[in-house]
Write an enzyme that holds these catalytic residues in place. Structure first.
Site, mmCIF file in Angstrom:
data_model
loop_
_atom_site.group_PDB
_atom_site.id
_atom_site.type_symbol
_atom_site.label_atom_id
_atom_site.label_comp_id
_atom_site.label_asym_id
_atom_site.label_seq_id
_atom_site.Cartn_x
_atom_site.Cartn_y
_atom_site.Cartn_z
ATOM 1 N N HIS A 1 -8.527 1.222 -3.647
ATOM 2 C CA HIS A 1 -9.526 1.144 -2.583
ATOM 3 C C HIS A 1 -10.182 2.247 -2.231
ATOM 4 O O HIS A 1 -9.485 3.262 -1.759
ATOM 5 C CB HIS A 1 -8.805 0.395 -1.597
ATOM 6 N N MET B 1 -8.993 8.301 0.255
ATOM 7 C CA MET B 1 -9.994 8.695 1.365
ATOM 8 C C MET B 1 -10.172 10.011 0.980
ATOM 9 O O MET B 1 -9.485 11.044 0.869
ATOM 10 C CB MET B 1 -9.138 8.683 2.669
ATOM 11 N N ASP C 1 -4.950 3.626 -1.801
ATOM 12 C CA ASP C 1 -6.014 4.098 -0.685
ATOM 13 C C ASP C 1 -6.423 5.540 -1.235
ATOM 14 O O ASP C 1 -5.708 6.527 -0.755
ATOM 15 C CB ASP C 1 -5.354 3.951 0.727
ATOM 16 N N HIS D 1 -1.488 -1.244 -4.080
ATOM 17 C CA HIS D 1 -2.750 -0.986 -3.681
ATOM 18 C C HIS D 1 -2.787 0.622 -3.259
ATOM 19 O O HIS D 1 -1.665 1.285 -2.716
ATOM 20 C CB HIS D 1 -2.701 -1.645 -2.284
ATOM 21 N N MET E 1 -12.304 4.711 -0.131
ATOM 22 C CA MET E 1 -12.903 4.771 0.925
ATOM 23 C C MET E 1 -13.511 6.333 0.981
ATOM 24 O O MET E 1 -12.990 7.186 1.649
ATOM 25 C CB MET E 1 -11.876 4.860 2.139
ATOM 26 N N ASP F 1 -7.008 -6.150 4.426
ATOM 27 C CA ASP F 1 -6.299 -5.125 4.513
ATOM 28 C C ASP F 1 -6.176 -4.429 5.863
ATOM 29 O O ASP F 1 -7.390 -3.786 6.366
ATOM 30 C CB ASP F 1 -7.073 -3.974 3.533
ATOM 31 N N SER G 1 0.786 -1.222 0.081
ATOM 32 C CA SER G 1 -0.008 -0.012 -0.139
ATOM 33 C C SER G 1 0.803 1.382 0.154
ATOM 34 O O SER G 1 1.699 1.468 0.878
ATOM 35 C CB SER G 1 -0.790 0.065 1.371
ATOM 36 N N MET H 1 -11.599 -5.436 5.704
ATOM 37 C CA MET H 1 -10.831 -4.540 6.490
ATOM 38 C C MET H 1 -10.346 -5.290 7.836
ATOM 39 O O MET H 1 -11.345 -5.598 8.734
ATOM 40 C CB MET H 1 -11.603 -3.195 6.794
HETATM 41 C C1 DX5 Z 1 -6.406 1.515 5.821
HETATM 42 C C2 DX5 Z 1 -5.915 1.283 4.331
HETATM 43 C C3 DX5 Z 1 -4.880 0.366 4.195
HETATM 44 C C4 DX5 Z 1 -3.704 0.757 4.821
HETATM 45 C C5 DX5 Z 1 -2.872 -0.439 5.366
HETATM 46 O O1 DX5 Z 1 -7.418 2.649 5.813
HETATM 47 O O2 DX5 Z 1 -7.141 0.938 3.604
HETATM 48 O O3 DX5 Z 1 -4.866 -0.313 2.879
HETATM 49 O O4 DX5 Z 1 -2.844 1.402 3.913
HETATM 50 O O5 DX5 Z 1 -1.697 0.097 5.898
HETATM 51 P P1 DX5 Z 1 -1.235 -0.819 7.154
HETATM 52 O O6 DX5 Z 1 -0.635 -2.183 6.333
HETATM 53 O O7 DX5 Z 1 0.085 0.001 7.602
HETATM 54 O O8 DX5 Z 1 -2.195 -1.393 8.104
HETATM 55 ZN ZN ZN Z 2 -6.773 -0.138 1.579
#
Ligand code: DX5
Ligand code: ZN
Length: 216
Positions: A66, A37, A35, A33, A68, A175, A8, A137
């Site tokens: 991903h 947000m 993310d 990956h 969010m 994840d 990620s 998650m």
């Molecule tokens: C959290 C993200 C994850 C995050 C994982 O909201 O969706 O993808 O980057 O990071 P680690 O592996 O550090 O928990």
């Molecule tokens: Zn993620």
């Protein structure tokens, strides 16, 4: 199938993003990956389209995006255009999930659905045949570097059982808080895609750490 590892980039050094993408290119990891947000669905804002496009310019591996974000339908095309190969939306953020999944597939991407830690796996009962991937998650979404939630194992076993009868090709992605200690048990429970952020990027030998996760 052999499992996949998706580092990620939330845990990457954003001032050296090209360097970190090239590290993933060189590594044995299969996916990247990404993310997204929005500060609404989750209490944090990560980055948007210009960054995803910049990542895609250098990435030699599929972008596993991903989302969010609330009401993800508004941005599916923009993420597909920015280079997403997989687009995952949250069941908690999507009102017409079946329509959203169809839209993702029409854009030529693999379609995924993510579940928060409190959301039961049975929420996927009537959509599991239509999706390529389910993301469980294992931390509350919003931040990297959090502690893994142990209830995840039970959810993987339940989802795997549902997938075996209804969609044997389903990718089951985990994840949050994944590391070399919990990864073997996650794979044994039925996971086949593991995301790893901090565990990879805080390692002083990132390539070797990825290799260890890939070779489990
Ligand atoms: C959290 C993200 C994850 C995050 C994982 O909201 O969706 O993808 O980057 O990071 P680690 O592996 O550090 O928990
Ligand atoms: Zn993620």
């Amino acid at each position: 199938m052999k499992h996949l590892i998706a580092p990620s980039i939330l845990a990457a050094d954003f001032a050296n993003l090209q360097r970190d993408i090239e590290m993933i290119n060189e590594s044995d990891a299969q996916w990247i990956h990404v993310d997204i947000m929005d500060g609404l669905f989750v209490p944090n804002i990560s980055f948007g389209f210009p960054v995803v496009e910049a990542v895609n310019k250098h990435a030699k591996k599929p972008l596993d995006v991903h989302l969010m974000i609330v009401d993800p339908d508004r941005y599916l095309k923009a993420f597909a255009d920015a280079g997403a190969a997989v687009i995952t939306v949250h069941v908690e953020a999507t009102t017409h999930l079946h329509r959203t999944i169809r839209a993702i597939k029409e854009l030529g991407c693999k379609a995924g659905v993510a579940l928060n830690p409190h959301t039961p796996v049975n929420q996927l009962e009537d959509i599991i045949e239509d999706i390529d991937l389910a993301l469980i998650m294992s931390v509350n979404p919003g931040f990297g570097g959090q502690k893994f939630i142990n209830n995840t194992y039970k959810k993987i076993v339940q989802l795997k059982a549902m997938a075996t009868s209804k969609n044997p090709d389903l990718l089951i992605e985990i994840d949050g808080g994944v590391n070399l200690q919990n990864a073997p048990q996650l794979l044994a429970a039925g996971a086949n895609v593991l995301v790893a952020g901090n565990f990879v990027f805080s390692s002083n030998n990132q390539l070797a750490t990825i290799k260890e996760l890939v070779n489990l």
